[in-house]
Write a protein that holds these residues in place. Structure first.
Motif, PDB file in Angstrom:
ATOM      1  N   ARG A  54       3.038  -0.072 -10.923  1.00  0.00           N
ATOM      2  CA  ARG A  54       1.836   0.734 -10.471  1.00  0.00           C
ATOM      3  C   ARG A  54       0.519   0.478 -11.156  1.00  0.00           C
ATOM      4  O   ARG A  54       0.778  -0.470 -12.187  1.00  0.00           O
ATOM      5  CB  ARG A  54       2.102   2.097 -10.700  1.00  0.00           C
ATOM      6  CG  ARG A  54       3.560   2.789 -10.098  1.00  0.00           C
ATOM      7  CD  ARG A  54       3.899   4.152 -10.371  1.00  0.00           C
ATOM      8  NE  ARG A  54       2.977   5.098  -9.556  1.00  0.00           N
ATOM      9  CZ  ARG A  54       3.469   6.300  -9.771  1.00  0.00           C
ATOM     10  NH1 ARG A  54       4.158   6.800 -10.475  1.00  0.00           N
ATOM     11  NH2 ARG A  54       2.399   7.172  -8.944  1.00  0.00           N
ATOM     12  N   GLU A  76      -0.030   4.239  -2.742  1.00  0.00           N
ATOM     13  CA  GLU A  76      -0.845   3.796  -3.519  1.00  0.00           C
ATOM     14  C   GLU A  76      -0.737   2.209  -3.657  1.00  0.00           C
ATOM     15  O   GLU A  76       0.423   1.889  -3.534  1.00  0.00           O
ATOM     16  CB  GLU A  76      -0.639   4.547  -4.921  1.00  0.00           C
ATOM     17  CG  GLU A  76       0.559   4.146  -5.821  1.00  0.00           C
ATOM     18  CD  GLU A  76       0.960   4.958  -6.850  1.00  0.00           C
ATOM     19  OE1 GLU A  76       0.999   4.459  -7.968  1.00  0.00           O
ATOM     20  OE2 GLU A  76       0.815   6.164  -7.125  1.00  0.00           O
ATOM     21  N   THR A 136       0.936  -1.173  -0.108  1.00  0.00           N
ATOM     22  CA  THR A 136       0.107  -0.094  -0.126  1.00  0.00           C
ATOM     23  C   THR A 136       0.751   1.098   0.051  1.00  0.00           C
ATOM     24  O   THR A 136       0.432   2.329  -0.328  1.00  0.00           O
ATOM     25  CB  THR A 136      -0.909   0.165   1.102  1.00  0.00           C
ATOM     26  OG1 THR A 136      -0.238   0.093   2.414  1.00  0.00           O
ATOM     27  CG2 THR A 136      -1.745  -1.126   1.246  1.00  0.00           C
TER      28      THR A 136
END
Length: 134
Positions: free
Chosen positions: A82, A58, A41
């Motif tokens: 990502r 993120e 996270t």
């Protein structure tokens, strides 16, 4: 002789601290990261050049984790993907927080001792490799 150590880290665990704890708990004098897959996270890495850090808050997928482990220092690099598919990475720092899970396998080398000593050419502490004490 090589002993594998396999663990599943869970939500909220800090990857760097978990690796250090395994090194301590298992008395690892020389080790390496064999595999680590999972998700984070939060990502916190030192970027190339050792002057800047990157902090992402993120969800990211661990796509590569590798490193050498000594009793006092873990030299670990990681890459993450990502949500866009962009891959970023660097030197593992505290603050890499596990999301749902991370499956971590460490190799413990009983016939070696890893240490880190200052190198006058690089001006960093670099890996030294030796046999275990008799």
């Amino acid at each position: 002789m090589i002993t594998p150590i396999a663990v599943r880290l869970t939500r909220g665990d800090d990857l760097k601290n978990a690796i250090q704890q395994l090194v301590t708990d298992h008395g690892i004098q020389a080790g390496s990261i064999a595999s680590c897959v999972g998700c984070l996270t939060h990502l916190h890495v030192r970027l190339a050049g050792a002057t800047e850090t990157l902090l992402l808050n993120e969800p990211v997928e661990l796509v590569s984790v590798m490193g050498t482990l000594t009793p006092d220092h873990q030299h670990v690099h990681l890459s993450v993907a990502r949500q866009s598919g962009e891959v970023v990475g660097g030197h593992l720092l505290e603050g890499c927080t596990i999301d749902t899970t991370a499956e971590l396998i460490i190799h413990h080398y009983h016939n070696l001792i890893f240490n880190r000593e200052p190198d006058p050419q690089t001006r960093f502490t670099e890996l030294t490799i030796g046999p275990p004490s008799q």
